[in-house]
Write a protein that holds these residues in place. Structure first.
Motif, mmCIF file in Angstrom:
data_model
loop_
_atom_site.group_PDB
_atom_site.id
_atom_site.type_symbol
_atom_site.label_atom_id
_atom_site.label_comp_id
_atom_site.label_asym_id
_atom_site.label_seq_id
_atom_site.Cartn_x
_atom_site.Cartn_y
_atom_site.Cartn_z
ATOM 1 N N CYS A 89 53.949 -0.393 -35.350
ATOM 2 C CA CYS A 89 53.409 0.736 -35.764
ATOM 3 C C CYS A 89 53.943 2.078 -35.760
ATOM 4 N N ILE A 90 54.152 2.783 -36.807
ATOM 5 C CA ILE A 90 54.370 4.243 -36.766
ATOM 6 C C ILE A 90 53.449 5.195 -36.888
ATOM 7 N N ALA A 91 52.791 5.777 -35.807
ATOM 8 C CA ALA A 91 51.594 6.688 -36.174
ATOM 9 C C ALA A 91 52.081 8.008 -36.309
ATOM 10 N N SER A 92 51.588 8.815 -37.300
ATOM 11 C CA SER A 92 52.152 10.137 -37.707
ATOM 12 C C SER A 92 51.446 11.071 -36.722
ATOM 13 N N THR A 93 52.306 11.936 -36.265
ATOM 14 C CA THR A 93 51.599 13.036 -35.272
ATOM 15 C C THR A 93 51.861 14.517 -35.804
ATOM 16 N N GLY A 94 52.185 14.381 -37.118
ATOM 17 C CA GLY A 94 52.532 15.872 -37.854
ATOM 18 C C GLY A 94 53.537 15.758 -38.835
ATOM 19 N N SER A 95 53.325 16.300 -39.916
ATOM 20 C CA SER A 95 54.324 15.903 -41.172
ATOM 21 C C SER A 95 55.140 17.381 -41.206
ATOM 22 N N GLY A 96 56.266 17.193 -41.988
ATOM 23 C CA GLY A 96 57.435 18.097 -41.965
ATOM 24 C C GLY A 96 58.628 17.545 -41.952
ATOM 25 N N ALA B 67 43.837 5.543 -37.089
ATOM 26 C CA ALA B 67 43.762 6.475 -38.071
ATOM 27 C C ALA B 67 43.335 7.555 -38.003
ATOM 28 N N ALA B 68 42.266 7.587 -36.929
ATOM 29 C CA ALA B 68 41.678 8.824 -36.490
ATOM 30 C C ALA B 68 42.675 9.726 -35.606
ATOM 31 N N PHE B 69 43.294 8.835 -34.580
ATOM 32 C CA PHE B 69 44.523 9.697 -33.832
ATOM 33 C C PHE B 69 45.361 10.366 -34.904
ATOM 34 N N GLU B 70 45.720 9.490 -35.729
ATOM 35 C CA GLU B 70 46.892 10.431 -36.755
ATOM 36 C C GLU B 70 46.372 11.671 -37.244
ATOM 37 N N TYR B 71 45.135 11.376 -37.718
ATOM 38 C CA TYR B 71 44.521 12.302 -38.440
ATOM 39 C C TYR B 71 44.277 13.741 -37.825
ATOM 40 N N ILE B 72 43.835 13.441 -36.298
ATOM 41 C CA ILE B 72 43.561 14.698 -35.308
ATOM 42 C C ILE B 72 44.775 15.629 -35.238
ATOM 43 N N ALA C 277 56.465 6.019 -32.889
ATOM 44 C CA ALA C 277 57.016 4.654 -33.366
ATOM 45 C C ALA C 277 56.725 3.350 -32.024
ATOM 46 N N LEU C 278 55.850 2.576 -32.273
ATOM 47 C CA LEU C 278 55.629 1.694 -31.133
ATOM 48 C C LEU C 278 55.880 0.189 -31.715
ATOM 49 N N THR C 279 56.166 -0.796 -30.917
ATOM 50 C CA THR C 279 56.168 -2.195 -31.112
ATOM 51 C C THR C 279 55.398 -2.942 -29.849
ATOM 52 N N VAL C 280 54.586 -3.893 -30.318
ATOM 53 C CA VAL C 280 54.079 -4.682 -29.077
ATOM 54 C C VAL C 280 54.149 -6.045 -29.616
ATOM 55 N N TYR C 281 54.311 -7.078 -28.342
ATOM 56 C CA TYR C 281 54.385 -8.513 -28.758
ATOM 57 C C TYR C 281 53.717 -9.221 -27.659
ATOM 58 N N PRO C 282 52.685 -9.875 -27.617
ATOM 59 C CA PRO C 282 52.026 -10.005 -28.866
ATOM 60 C C PRO C 282 50.774 -9.195 -29.150
ATOM 61 N N ILE C 283 50.386 -9.075 -30.651
ATOM 62 C CA ILE C 283 49.157 -8.171 -30.616
ATOM 63 C C ILE C 283 47.973 -8.523 -29.640
ATOM 64 N N VAL C 284 47.588 -9.633 -29.828
ATOM 65 C CA VAL C 284 46.496 -10.299 -28.898
ATOM 66 C C VAL C 284 47.333 -10.501 -27.546
ATOM 67 N N PRO C 285 46.729 -9.949 -26.231
ATOM 68 C CA PRO C 285 47.601 -10.025 -25.184
ATOM 69 C C PRO C 285 47.354 -11.550 -24.796
ATOM 70 N N ALA D 235 62.724 11.387 -35.962
ATOM 71 C CA ALA D 235 63.250 10.233 -36.506
ATOM 72 C C ALA D 235 62.161 9.278 -36.994
ATOM 73 N N ALA D 236 61.220 9.123 -36.083
ATOM 74 C CA ALA D 236 59.786 8.176 -36.380
ATOM 75 C C ALA D 236 59.235 8.760 -37.633
ATOM 76 N N HIS D 237 59.193 10.081 -37.763
ATOM 77 C CA HIS D 237 58.457 10.698 -38.948
ATOM 78 C C HIS D 237 59.196 10.258 -40.285
ATOM 79 N N TRP D 238 60.442 10.433 -40.091
ATOM 80 C CA TRP D 238 61.268 10.036 -41.289
ATOM 81 C C TRP D 238 61.119 8.640 -41.678
ATOM 82 N N VAL D 239 61.013 7.738 -40.818
ATOM 83 C CA VAL D 239 61.049 6.527 -41.059
ATOM 84 C C VAL D 239 59.426 6.268 -41.588
ATOM 85 N N LYS D 240 58.506 6.860 -41.127
ATOM 86 C CA LYS D 240 57.236 6.681 -41.614
ATOM 87 C C LYS D 240 57.035 7.026 -43.328
ATOM 88 N N HIS D 241 57.880 8.113 -43.466
ATOM 89 C CA HIS D 241 57.757 8.586 -44.889
ATOM 90 C C HIS D 241 58.769 7.456 -45.706
#
Length: 486
Positions: free
Chosen positions: A414-421, A183-188, A429-437, A459-465
């Motif tokens: 997970c889709i982490a916003s890095t700026g709107s517009g 959340a902080a990563f997206e916000y900054i 946009a990231l996927t990981v499997y499994p969450i717990v290594p 494209a990832a920004h559009w998906v986030k919206h």
């Protein structure tokens, strides 16, 4: 007739309650107890916090949604669990305190046959002196109201920047044991994007401070991402993005005191430092909401049901052992209390068996490492699985949980916003499997690289919206909502 009581109406609790109502017959009751009158799509609070969305865009009233679904809604705060009843009542019940206008402060007992603890976290701003928007010197985006306040404070900074004043912006985590760095990563990065869009970026110094051992850890020990034929560590991706955006960083930091305009911190090597700021958003650490538990005779049995951090213990292996001996199978599968078979915990309310990132102590024995996140997608999946198990138990199909949702056997997108517009926005946009290594199944990285991939771009920004609107649509139980995946 059976009664299912859900404590909490966030992502996990709302998911569990609405699916249980969908699957159970009319003869059974589903009751949601939550202190909030509105449901908040928390991932979009970061956009509220920079002024790109309004509060009204990320919340809706719960009462009409639950009324239409046939869910009993009690706007109240859960205080205690009485799994064996008490001397006056042999049935299990919870005590609550109402928070709505009509019954504010009134206490009541609500009986249950099955109980889901989905209370989420307490935002523990008191863990660090001077942290938080209420009694401290920093803002927050953890709730919709916090985000509105953050936006107003950021606007003051932008006005100063427009006047040519230099401003220092500090974003990250406000304690050595914080989680939810994402959340902080997206916000900054959204702040950085907004300042560029407003034409004031050159006057702002933007810095990241975090308890992560390295950038891109995010409380999940980082990740290795397949992108355009290459395997790239999340550390490299995140560092590259920060360098590109002109964002400096401090990692491995435990913020131990905040004063007006300055943050004091200790690093993993034991050294200390101070960082000045004009605007700062630092996330608090999480703990349980403070639920108590009592036996039939009134004995306090809280420590039997809950871990020391206040989260409910479930079917996990809580044995204390060295990091090297931790195992993916330590993680819970059914989220059922080992003490009481009719009590479950979902989302952030369950106690993880251990961290996902390797724990670390400074030479001063200060813990400085991320706690494990339980974010939206896994929380929703867990809530749905627990609801299915309980419905099967109520309907006599089984006397034990029938569905599993281990984070060690679950992937996450997970889709982490890095700026709107609309044309200039970007997201990772990231996927990981499994969450717990699982280092036994996937030596080296702990994850299956065929299912761990990512890209960054418009494209990832559009998906986030799109997902913002889609999940609000689903949470409002509109036509076809059950077909939308978690």
């Amino acid at each position: 007739m059976a009664r299912l009581v859900v404590l909490g109406g966030g992502v996990s609790g709302h998911t569990a309650a609405t699916f249980a109502r969908e699957w159970l017959g009319k003869e059974h009751d589903v009751i949601v107890i939550t202190p909030n009158s509105q449901w908040n799509w928390i991932p979009s609070n970061i956009w509220v916090g920079v002024g790109d969305m309004r509060k009204e865009d990320v919340v809706f009233d719960l009462a009409p949604v639950y009324s239409k679904a046939g869910i009993v809604y009690e706007q109240a705060r859960a205080l205690s669990i009485h799994p064996d009843g008490d001397e006056n009542n042999p049935n299990p019940f919870v005590t609550v305190e109402y928070t709505n206008e009509e019954r504010n402060g009134e206490k009541a007992e609500i009986e249950y046959d099955y109980l889901i603890n989905a209370t989420g976290p307490k935002l523990n701003f008191n863990a660090t002196e001077g942290l938080g928007p209420d009694e401290g010197y920093t803002v927050s985006v953890c709730t919709e109201d916090h985000a509105v306040h953050a936006s107003k404070e950021l606007e003051k900074i932008i006005k100063k920047l427009k006047n040519g004043e230099k401003q220092k912006i500090l974003v990250g985590t406000g304690h050595g044991t914080c989680t939810c760095q994402g959340a902080a990563f997206e916000y900054i990065l959204n702040i950085e994007s907004v300042l560029r869009r407003r034409g004031v970026r050159e006057n702002a110094q933007i810095k990241w401070i975090s308890n992560e051992r390295f950038l891109g850890d995010f409380g999940v020990a980082g990740a290795h991402i397949k992108s355009r034929g290459y395997i790239i560590p999340s550390k490299i991706m995140t560092e590259s993005l920060f360098v590109e955006r002109g964002v400096d960083w401090i990692v491995g930091a435990h913020v131990n005191k905040i004063e007006a305009g300055s943050v004091h911190y200790e690093l993993l090597d034991g050294t200390t430092g101070e960082e000045e700021f004009d605007f700062s958003m630092l996330l608090p650490p999480f703990c349980g909401v403070g639920l108590k538990a009592y036996s039939r005779t009134g004995e306090d049995i809280t420590s039997r049901l809950f871990a020391p951090n206040g989260f409910l213990k479930v079917d996990a292996n809580y044995t204390q052992k060295p990091f090297e001996e931790w195992d993916a199978d330590d993680w819970p599968k059914t989220y059922q209390s080992p003490e009481y078979g009719n009590i479950f915990a979902v989302g952030i309310a369950f106690a993880p068996p251990h961290a996902i990132s390797k724990p670390a102590l400074s030479p001063n024995k200060t813990p400085i490492s991320p706690a494990p996140p339980r974010t939206g997608m896994p929380s929703g999946i867990i809530g749905k699985a627990v609801a299915r198990s309980i419905c099967d138990m109520i309907n006599g199909k089984s006397d034990k949980p029938t569905h599993e949702a281990s984070m060690a056997h679950m992937g996450s997108a997970c889709i982490a916003s890095t700026g709107s517009g609309f044309f200039s926005g970007t997201a990772m946009a990231l996927t990981v499997y499994p969450i717990v290594p699982d280092y036994k199944r996937y030596p080296g990285t702990g994850r299956d690289l065929e299912y761990s991939f990512g890209e960054i771009g418009l494209a990832a920004h559009w998906v986030k919206h799109i997902l913002h609107h889609l999940f609000l649509y689903k949470a409002k139980l509109k036509f076809g909502w059950t077909k939308i995946p978690e």
